[in-house]
Scaffold this active site. Structure first.
Site, mmCIF file in Angstrom:
data_model
loop_
_atom_site.group_PDB
_atom_site.id
_atom_site.type_symbol
_atom_site.label_atom_id
_atom_site.label_comp_id
_atom_site.label_asym_id
_atom_site.label_seq_id
_atom_site.Cartn_x
_atom_site.Cartn_y
_atom_site.Cartn_z
ATOM 1 N N ASP A 97 0.865 -1.165 0.000
ATOM 2 C CA ASP A 97 0.000 0.000 0.000
ATOM 3 C C ASP A 97 0.910 1.226 0.000
ATOM 4 O O ASP A 97 1.825 1.318 0.821
ATOM 5 C CB ASP A 97 -0.860 -0.020 1.276
ATOM 6 N N ASP A 198 -2.914 4.891 -2.178
ATOM 7 C CA ASP A 198 -3.903 5.433 -1.253
ATOM 8 C C ASP A 198 -4.217 6.904 -1.523
ATOM 9 O O ASP A 198 -3.297 7.709 -1.735
ATOM 10 C CB ASP A 198 -3.320 5.299 0.166
ATOM 11 N N GLU A 255 -6.377 4.413 -5.799
ATOM 12 C CA GLU A 255 -7.619 4.684 -5.068
ATOM 13 C C GLU A 255 -8.056 6.083 -5.488
ATOM 14 O O GLU A 255 -7.673 7.081 -4.887
ATOM 15 C CB GLU A 255 -7.422 4.621 -3.552
ATOM 16 N N HIS A 327 -11.355 -2.806 2.989
ATOM 17 C CA HIS A 327 -11.185 -2.584 4.430
ATOM 18 C C HIS A 327 -11.857 -1.300 4.917
ATOM 19 O O HIS A 327 -11.839 -1.013 6.104
ATOM 20 C CB HIS A 327 -9.696 -2.530 4.752
ATOM 21 N N ASP A 328 -12.397 -0.501 3.994
ATOM 22 C CA ASP A 328 -13.094 0.743 4.365
ATOM 23 C C ASP A 328 -14.609 0.603 4.265
ATOM 24 O O ASP A 328 -15.339 1.577 4.488
ATOM 25 C CB ASP A 328 -12.694 1.887 3.428
HETATM 26 O O1 TEU Z 1 -9.070 5.907 2.197
HETATM 27 C C1 TEU Z 1 -9.357 7.148 1.635
HETATM 28 C C2 TEU Z 1 -10.730 7.599 1.882
HETATM 29 O O2 TEU Z 1 -11.224 8.431 1.180
HETATM 30 C C3 TEU Z 1 -11.420 6.985 3.065
HETATM 31 O O3 TEU Z 1 -10.930 7.636 4.175
HETATM 32 C C4 TEU Z 1 -12.874 7.083 3.093
HETATM 33 O O4 TEU Z 1 -13.287 8.415 3.045
HETATM 34 C C5 TEU Z 1 -13.344 6.460 4.382
HETATM 35 O O5 TEU Z 1 -12.821 5.176 4.462
HETATM 36 C C6 TEU Z 1 -14.837 6.390 4.492
HETATM 37 O O6 TEU Z 1 -15.155 5.694 5.643
HETATM 38 C C7 TEU Z 1 -7.750 5.534 2.373
HETATM 39 C C8 TEU Z 1 -7.653 4.204 3.091
HETATM 40 O O7 TEU Z 1 -8.247 3.211 2.308
HETATM 41 C C9 TEU Z 1 -8.254 4.313 4.444
HETATM 42 O O8 TEU Z 1 -8.235 3.093 5.135
HETATM 43 C C10 TEU Z 1 -7.468 5.342 5.213
HETATM 44 O O9 TEU Z 1 -8.101 5.582 6.440
HETATM 45 C C11 TEU Z 1 -7.351 6.663 4.449
HETATM 46 O O10 TEU Z 1 -7.003 6.488 3.087
HETATM 47 C C12 TEU Z 1 -6.248 7.487 5.043
HETATM 48 O O11 TEU Z 1 -5.013 6.939 4.724
#
Ligand code: TEU
Ligand code: CA
Length: 554
Positions: A97, A198, A255, A327-328
């Site tokens: 990542d 990311d 992403e 994971h989000d």
């Molecule tokens: O996610 C980017 C992002 O836009 C997310 O924060 C999204 O808004 C959020 O998950 C909604 O619940 C990436 C990663 O995938 C995430 O795990 C990280 O928290 C974030 O970046 C910060 O690095």
């Protein structure tokens, strides 16, 4: 032109929750190594590891304090090297990542910046004067509150679009950029196949740091306003690619949220900045900018439109990476199938729809078992920083505690982060110790050990879908073929063709619990895959059972 990764299947590992080898309750690299054969059996080629770099874990590893080392809770650099070797021996590829929009406030750059807010390292970040007693502007961070945090003993603030422990890196500074390029190249030289990248659109800021109209009572505005008004990210991405990925032929998956209209080809076209990027259309469906409490449900027809439109938009441009969860996100099966209809049949249907689309499939750990959302009983049980914020937002907007709890149960990122369910012994075989986050109670019914053995399991259905995608006979249709939607006049029916140079396939999915009678526009010669025992006919019509999916050769 064909690329080595077009016909591959990717799999996301969330290391902390995958497999614990030493009983400390935290998944680790040796645990991953021990499960490579399991992934190989499923048909996985490319593995993306969520962050394993040194991190204080404020945002579960997305806050990196040292890009060149492995956090001791995940193992050592020797373990990482071994993982690379073991993967290679199985013709598998490892992605890490790449989190470079921000680092951790415990990174040495940031520590030096705080020590000397006028010095060289302050310029690795965004340090800005406040306006009187107030921060430079009114942007809200993704995790709630202002994006600005006071630099102690000054009138300056530093910018963080995520948590305050995640200061944003200043991509306008060539020194910083070169440090990042050097780090990326160092990893690629080590043998990584590439990166998942990311929050990459965030690296370009609107440097005017102006207020936008407030959109909540906190007087702040969504950070999306800033992203819409920032210009110049494309030049940054081009340089990033030229200085790093391109030299190694690396595979990259961005992403990317809300790229601007008509710019998709710049991202994933022939000379795009990335190999591919996630298709988030179905994840964005029903989501509200106001917060999770304001999300709305959607119908199967709406879901169909969002997925199919995206397929059509991407068709002549490149390949997107298809997901139903990560994971989000909550678990895909919990998010896209009504609770009362959730069973192996409907899970397989969702799997078939996702894996038969044009694009690169990314399976999130446990998805292949049909793992579901977990039950969070009280606020104390949340781990995720976004969940805590969204709970508070819901309360502020007038929800009762019970309502707020239900909302975060539906959308919490913790749903995806419960331990992988390996078998039916204690802690689902994830650890011999105490897991860092509670195991989902349903591990006795849903686990890998029983599903690998059972020919009819969700796991083996995924395996069959992957085999179909890779088969000599149908690869041309499933990987490279065109996408064409049909029978859109039927409700709750997902129907499309995938056509290669010699074979034409059709997927039919009945996205409802009631059966549905379909008149096919073409005869079929063979049923390749079916999540039910039979295909019922009535004269020349097909009667699909509730949540039945079939893949036909036409
Ligand atoms: O996610 C980017 C992002 O836009 C997310 O924060 C999204 O808004 C959020 O998950 C909604 O619940 C990436 C990663 O995938 C995430 O795990 C990280 O928290 C974030 O970046 C910060 O690095
Ligand atoms: Ca461990």
């Amino acid at each position: 032109m064909k690329k080595w990764w077009h016909d591959k299947v990717a799999y996301q590992i969330y290391p902390k929750s995958f497999c614990d080898s030493n009983g400390d309750g935290i998944g680790d690299l040796r645990g991953i190594i021990s499960k490579l054969d399991y992934l190989k059996k499923l048909g996985v080629d490319i593995i993306w590891l969520s962050p394993i770099y040194c991190s204080p874990m404020v945002d579960q590893g997305y806050d990196i304090s040292d890009y060149y080392n492995i956090d001791s809770q995940f193992g050592t650099m020797e373990d990482m090297d071994e993982l690379l070797r073991e993967a290679k021996a199985r013709n598998m590829y490892i992605l890490m990542d790449l989190v470079v929009n921000h680092c951790s406030d415990k990174h040495e750059w940031f520590k030096k910046a705080l020590e000397d807010p006028e010095g060289e390292y302050a310029d690795y970040f965004y340090f800005r004067e406040g306006k009187g007693n107030k921060p430079p502007c009114n942007w809200r961070s993704y995790f709630g509150g202002s994006v600005w945090e006071k630099v102690p003993n000054t009138n300056k603030y530093y910018l963080h679009v995520f948590a305050k422990e995640q200061p944003d890196l200043n991509w306008e500074n060539p020194k910083l950029k070169n440090e990042i390029y050097k780090m990326i190249n160092w990893w690629l030289e080590k043998g990584l196949a590439g990166f998942r990248i990311d929050a990459i659109i965030n690296i370009k800021k609107d440097l005017r740091f102006q207020d936008f109209p407030a959109d909540r009572e906190d007087g702040l505005c969504s950070i999306d306003r800033m992203l819409e008004s920032a210009e110049g990210v494309l030049d940054m991405l081009k340089e990033l690619k030229e200085e790093t990925f391109e030299k190694f032929g690396a595979f990259t998956v961005g992403e990317v949220f809300n790229e601007k209209e008509g710019e998709l080809y710049k991202f994933i076209g022939k000379d795009g900045y990335f190999s591919t990027m996630f298709d988030f259309e179905m994840e964005m469906l029903g989501k509200s900018e106001k917060g999770w409490y304001d999300n709305r449900t959607f119908t199967p027809n709406e879901l169909r439109t969002s997925i199919f439109d995206s397929q059509i938009k991407t068709a002549d441009v490149g390949f997107k990476a298809n997901i139903i969860e990560n994971h989000d996100e909550p678990r895909g099966v919990s998010n896209y199938i009504p609770k009362e209809d959730l069973n192996d049949k409907s899970k397989k249907m969702l799997a078939a729809i996702s894996l038969m689309l044009r694009g690169i499939p990314f399976i999130y750990q446990g998805q292949e078992l049909g793992m579901t959302n977990t039950k969070i009983n009280s606020v104390e049980e949340f781990d995720d920083i976004a969940t805590i914020d969204q709970y508070n937002v819901a309360i502020k907007e007038g929800c009762s505690k019970e309502e707020a709890l239900e909302i975060v149960n539906n959308y919490s990122r913790d749903n995806a982060r419960t331990p992988f369910q390996w078998d039916d012994i204690e802690n689902a075989g994830f650890t011999t110790g105490t897991p860092w986050i509670k195991v989902n109670k349903n591990y006795k019914e849903i686990n890998a050990a029983s599903q690998v053995e059972n020919e009819d399991s969700v796991f083996n259905f995924y395996k069959k879908l992957i085999n179909l995608r890779k088969s000599e006979e149908f690869k041309d249709a499933v990987v490279y073929g065109t996408f064409e939607s049909v029978l859109e006049n039927y409700d709750n029916l997902f129907a499309f063709y995938r056509e290669g140079s010699s074979k034409k396939l059709m997927l039919l999915a009945n996205y409802q619990k009631e059966e549905q009678t379909i008149e096919l526009p073409k005869l079929y010669s063979k049923v390749l895959l079916n999540n039910c025992d039979e295909v019922k006919h009535e004269k020349d019509k097909i009667i699909l059972q509730g949540y039945q999916v079939i893949i036909l050769v036409v």
